[in-house]
Design a protein around this motif. Structure first.
Motif, mmCIF file in Angstrom:
data_model
loop_
_atom_site.group_PDB
_atom_site.id
_atom_site.type_symbol
_atom_site.label_atom_id
_atom_site.label_comp_id
_atom_site.label_asym_id
_atom_site.label_seq_id
_atom_site.Cartn_x
_atom_site.Cartn_y
_atom_site.Cartn_z
ATOM 1 N N VAL A 226 -7.538 11.139 5.434
ATOM 2 C CA VAL A 226 -7.349 11.480 6.848
ATOM 3 C C VAL A 226 -7.959 10.396 7.732
ATOM 4 N N CYS A 227 -9.169 9.956 7.378
ATOM 5 C CA CYS A 227 -9.831 8.881 8.129
ATOM 6 C C CYS A 227 -9.028 7.595 8.062
ATOM 7 N N VAL B 109 -15.430 14.775 0.421
ATOM 8 C CA VAL B 109 -15.358 13.380 0.876
ATOM 9 C C VAL B 109 -14.036 12.752 0.439
ATOM 10 N N LYS B 110 -13.650 12.995 -0.802
ATOM 11 C CA LYS B 110 -12.410 12.410 -1.322
ATOM 12 C C LYS B 110 -11.180 12.915 -0.567
ATOM 13 N N LYS B 111 -11.250 14.140 -0.054
ATOM 14 C CA LYS B 111 -10.134 14.696 0.705
ATOM 15 C C LYS B 111 -10.141 14.244 2.158
ATOM 16 N N VAL B 112 -11.318 13.937 2.680
ATOM 17 C CA VAL B 112 -11.441 13.511 4.074
ATOM 18 C C VAL B 112 -11.055 12.044 4.244
ATOM 19 N N ILE B 113 -11.338 11.223 3.246
ATOM 20 C CA ILE B 113 -11.081 9.781 3.343
ATOM 21 C C ILE B 113 -9.625 9.455 3.697
ATOM 22 N N SER C 118 0.323 -1.729 1.131
ATOM 23 C CA SER C 118 -1.090 -1.363 1.181
ATOM 24 C C SER C 118 -1.273 0.113 1.524
ATOM 25 N N ILE C 119 -0.555 0.587 2.522
ATOM 26 C CA ILE C 119 -0.685 1.979 2.956
ATOM 27 C C ILE C 119 -0.204 2.938 1.868
ATOM 28 N N ILE C 120 0.940 2.644 1.289
ATOM 29 C CA ILE C 120 1.471 3.512 0.227
ATOM 30 C C ILE C 120 0.549 3.516 -0.987
ATOM 31 N N ARG C 121 0.057 2.348 -1.373
ATOM 32 C CA ARG C 121 -0.851 2.263 -2.525
ATOM 33 C C ARG C 121 -2.103 3.103 -2.294
ATOM 34 N N PHE C 122 -2.661 3.010 -1.090
ATOM 35 C CA PHE C 122 -3.880 3.761 -0.819
ATOM 36 C C PHE C 122 -3.641 5.265 -0.936
ATOM 37 N N PHE C 123 -2.611 5.765 -0.291
ATOM 38 C CA PHE C 123 -2.398 7.213 -0.284
ATOM 39 C C PHE C 123 -2.049 7.746 -1.671
ATOM 40 N N LEU D 141 -5.787 7.332 7.677
ATOM 41 C CA LEU D 141 -4.604 7.500 8.520
ATOM 42 C C LEU D 141 -4.945 7.279 9.994
ATOM 43 N N VAL D 142 -6.085 7.818 10.422
ATOM 44 C CA VAL D 142 -6.531 7.616 11.797
ATOM 45 C C VAL D 142 -6.782 6.136 12.058
ATOM 46 N N PHE D 143 -7.420 5.472 11.099
ATOM 47 C CA PHE D 143 -7.669 4.033 11.217
ATOM 48 C C PHE D 143 -6.358 3.258 11.365
ATOM 49 N N VAL D 144 -5.366 3.580 10.531
ATOM 50 C CA VAL D 144 -4.074 2.879 10.573
ATOM 51 C C VAL D 144 -3.407 3.062 11.937
ATOM 52 N N ILE D 145 -3.408 4.292 12.435
ATOM 53 C CA ILE D 145 -2.768 4.573 13.727
ATOM 54 C C ILE D 145 -3.462 3.807 14.851
ATOM 55 N N ILE D 146 -4.798 3.872 14.880
ATOM 56 C CA ILE D 146 -5.551 3.195 15.944
ATOM 57 C C ILE D 146 -5.400 1.677 15.834
ATOM 58 N N ASN D 147 -5.510 1.167 14.607
ATOM 59 C CA ASN D 147 -5.450 -0.282 14.408
ATOM 60 C C ASN D 147 -4.116 -0.860 14.852
ATOM 61 N N PHE D 148 -3.013 -0.211 14.448
ATOM 62 C CA PHE D 148 -1.704 -0.770 14.758
ATOM 63 C C PHE D 148 -1.162 -0.328 16.119
ATOM 64 N N THR D 149 -1.885 0.554 16.771
ATOM 65 C CA THR D 149 -1.524 0.921 18.143
ATOM 66 C C THR D 149 -2.221 0.024 19.156
ATOM 67 N N PHE D 150 -3.497 -0.308 18.891
ATOM 68 C CA PHE D 150 -4.303 -1.003 19.892
ATOM 69 C C PHE D 150 -4.708 -2.431 19.501
ATOM 70 N N TYR D 151 -4.790 -2.752 18.218
ATOM 71 C CA TYR D 151 -5.397 -4.017 17.831
ATOM 72 C C TYR D 151 -4.462 -4.986 17.110
ATOM 73 N N GLU D 152 -3.582 -4.476 16.293
ATOM 74 C CA GLU D 152 -2.705 -5.356 15.529
ATOM 75 C C GLU D 152 -1.259 -4.879 15.616
ATOM 76 N N ASN D 153 -0.356 -5.799 15.313
ATOM 77 C CA ASN D 153 1.065 -5.481 15.271
ATOM 78 C C ASN D 153 1.471 -5.311 13.814
ATOM 79 N N PHE D 154 1.942 -4.129 13.472
ATOM 80 C CA PHE D 154 2.348 -3.855 12.093
ATOM 81 C C PHE D 154 3.400 -4.859 11.627
ATOM 82 N N PHE D 155 4.263 -5.290 12.540
ATOM 83 C CA PHE D 155 5.356 -6.209 12.209
ATOM 84 C C PHE D 155 5.028 -7.642 12.632
#
Length: 221
Positions: A103-104, A97-101, A75-80, A106-120
């Motif tokens: 970055v946003c 907007v297309k260039k900022v998305i 999912s992450i590779i496909r998006f980028f 990436l921030v979402f992925v870091i926050i989500n898998f640091t605080f809310y979900e386990n990547f593995f």
């Protein structure tokens, strides 16, 4: 007969990618399509690992027989790669907007898998990640067509990027709600959730057919 059909569908995340890859072997693609080229090759290896892990899970050590983290990685590779593809199209519309998305995201992925979900996470893939990816890619596809409309540019069906964007749009539109609800469905309606994933696999075949058409039409550009 049904078992044969189901076996074909089960492996579609692998063999469907061979359709656009077969065209890559015939013709070098233009620079603007390079992110998509990278995607189909990377996706082939990830999806092969996904399906092999699932098929031989009973003989693998318990800690290695889950493929959920591979879906997250895909999912992450496909998006980028597809966000890079849209940026490389150089459409003078919502450029910042297309260039900022990405970055946003990436921030979402870091926050989500640091605080809310386990990547593995052993038991479930990330519905949150997949659904956010799908809605952002849907935004990219919609702005592609809005650019064509606002600038009075005709949508040329023989244009390679048209076919790729259209295939991506079909894929994310079909799968947004599947991704969003999938974990809940696996808990409450497991058999239905497994059957529903067939819709994802069929849409992935369609997606790859459109990518292949895009690679084919690039010969005329």
């Amino acid at each position: 007969m049904f078992k044969v059909f189901q076996l074909v569908i089960d492996w579609s995340e692998v063999w469907a990618l061979l359709i656009p890859i077969s065209l890559l072997l015939l013709k070098k693609q233009p620079a603007v399509l390079k992110p998509v080229v990278f995607y189909v090759w990377i996706a082939l290896f990830i999806n092969l690992a996904i399906d092999l892990t699932w098929k031989i899970r009973t003989i693998l050590p318990a800690e290695y027989n889950s493929n959920n983290y591979l879906y997250n990685l895909h999912s992450i590779i496909r998006f980028f790669l597809f966000s890079l593809f849209f940026i490389k199209l150089n459409q003078a519309f919502l450029t910042t907007v297309k260039k900022v998305i990405p970055v946003c995201f990436l921030v979402f992925v870091i926050i989500n898998f640091t605080f809310y979900e386990n990547f593995f996470d052993y038991w479930k893939l990330s519905s949150r990640l997949l659904s956010v990816e799908a809605i952002l890619l849907l935004f990219y596809t919609l702005q592609y067509y809005l650019f064509k409309i606002n600038d009075h540019v005709g949508v040329n069906i023989f244009n390679s990027d048209f076919w790729i964007v259209t295939g991506l749009g079909i894929y994310v539109t079909i799968n947004f709600f599947i991704f969003l609800l999938y974990n809940e469905l696996t808990i409450r309606m497991q058999h239905f959730a497994i059957t529903l994933w067939n819709a994802h696999n069929i849409s992935y075949i369609i997606f790859n057919l459109f990518i292949a058409k895009g690679f084919y039409e690039s010969r005329k550009q």
